[in-house]
Design a protein around this motif. Structure first.
Motif, PDB file in Angstrom:
ATOM      1  N   VAL A   1     -13.012   8.971  -2.230  1.00  0.00           N
ATOM      2  CA  VAL A   1     -12.387   8.274  -1.107  1.00  0.00           C
ATOM      3  C   VAL A   1     -11.278   7.362  -1.627  1.00  0.00           C
TER       4      VAL A   1
ATOM      5  N   LEU B   1      -9.490   7.723  -4.289  1.00  0.00           N
ATOM      6  CA  LEU B   1      -8.334   8.530  -4.689  1.00  0.00           C
ATOM      7  C   LEU B   1      -7.527   8.975  -3.473  1.00  0.00           C
ATOM      8  N   ALA B   2      -8.225   9.351  -2.407  1.00  0.00           N
ATOM      9  CA  ALA B   2      -7.528   9.761  -1.182  1.00  0.00           C
ATOM     10  C   ALA B   2      -6.714   8.600  -0.624  1.00  0.00           C
ATOM     11  N   GLU B   3      -7.292   7.426  -0.655  1.00  0.00           N
ATOM     12  CA  GLU B   3      -6.576   6.241  -0.164  1.00  0.00           C
ATOM     13  C   GLU B   3      -5.375   5.933  -1.045  1.00  0.00           C
ATOM     14  N   LEU B   4      -5.551   6.126  -2.331  1.00  0.00           N
ATOM     15  CA  LEU B   4      -4.457   5.898  -3.277  1.00  0.00           C
ATOM     16  C   LEU B   4      -3.279   6.825  -2.985  1.00  0.00           C
ATOM     17  N   ILE B   5      -3.594   8.091  -2.709  1.00  0.00           N
ATOM     18  CA  ILE B   5      -2.544   9.061  -2.389  1.00  0.00           C
ATOM     19  C   ILE B   5      -1.827   8.653  -1.106  1.00  0.00           C
ATOM     20  N   MET B   6      -2.617   8.299  -0.088  1.00  0.00           N
ATOM     21  CA  MET B   6      -2.054   7.848   1.193  1.00  0.00           C
ATOM     22  C   MET B   6      -1.092   6.686   0.993  1.00  0.00           C
TER      23      MET B   6
ATOM     24  N   ARG C   1       0.450   5.757  -1.724  1.00  0.00           N
ATOM     25  CA  ARG C   1       1.635   6.162  -2.485  1.00  0.00           C
ATOM     26  C   ARG C   1       2.631   6.848  -1.564  1.00  0.00           C
ATOM     27  N   GLU C   2       2.116   7.676  -0.654  1.00  0.00           N
ATOM     28  CA  GLU C   2       2.994   8.366   0.294  1.00  0.00           C
ATOM     29  C   GLU C   2       3.678   7.375   1.222  1.00  0.00           C
TER      30      GLU C   2
ATOM     31  N   GLN D   1       6.470   5.833  -0.607  1.00  0.00           N
ATOM     32  CA  GLN D   1       7.611   6.741  -0.747  1.00  0.00           C
ATOM     33  C   GLN D   1       8.395   6.843   0.545  1.00  0.00           C
TER      34      GLN D   1
END
Lengths: 101, 101
Positions: free
Chosen positions: B77, B79-84, B86-87, B90
């Motif tokens: 979870v 990691l998923a939040e981290l990706i979100m 980061r997006e 960006q």
DNA sequence: CAACTGTATGATTATTTACTCATACATCCA
DNA sequence: TGGATGTATGAGTAAATAATCATACAGTTG
């Protein structure tokens, strides 16, 4: 919601695509024969993953190359596999214990 | 298939339950008011996560306490939040760049 | 035993998902 | 320009999913 990221990963066909992209970018024409699905279906999964943000697109002539945007996606898959494996071991352990009784 | 593990996590209601269980076990009677869903619906999600292997069950009298079985679930979870996140950064970056033109 | 509390589950419904077929769209090349 | 190649998408379908209501089930307590 970060469920979108997770949903983009939590599907067998898409997991196969992710595994394929582990070693770098591939075009649709390489991906769909490799996973054994229709071109249209494969394209839909790629679009879905693109929109969720876990893939990147690069056009080169006719071909469109897709690649993974975040290494964390592979890490998440690895963790899921680790959990699966641990469960398999526990199940085996229970069975072994039963055999001993 | 490890997609089952991922599917057990990739759903808003279940993510809320997982967040709740982050601090230890809770019974159904505590969980369903906290997440604002029906008891039956909550129970179904708990059963689903139990069968996929990411939850554990402990009975104590009438109550049944559920807890997380694998710390890796929380890591996924995260990691998923981290990706979100980061997006989001960006996207913000792109917008900022557009403002500068 | 009867009433009560906490949890699970059958039946039903609305929505979403994964897939297929046909076709549109875009780019390249003869 | 016209045909060929690679990709995306509209329409339709079958299956899976999430939710609700009512009810069954299990354990506790009077």
């Amino acid at each position: 919601m970060c469920a979108d990221i997770l949903k983009a990963i939590a599907q067998p066909t898409r997991l196969r695509i992710i595994e394929l992209l582990r070693d770098g970018e591939h075009c649709v024409c390489e991906i769909y024969p490799a996973i054994g699905h229709e071109q249209s279906n494969t394209s839909r999964h790629l679009q879905m993953m693109l929109k969720s943000g876990i893939l990147r697109q690069r056009k080169e002539g006719l071909k469109i190359f897709y690649s993974l945007r975040h290494p964390e996606v592979l890490e998440m898959v690895r963790l899921a596999e680790l959990i699966m494996q641990r469960e398999a071991e526990q199940t085996l352990g229970v069975l072994t214990a039963k055999c001993r009784t």
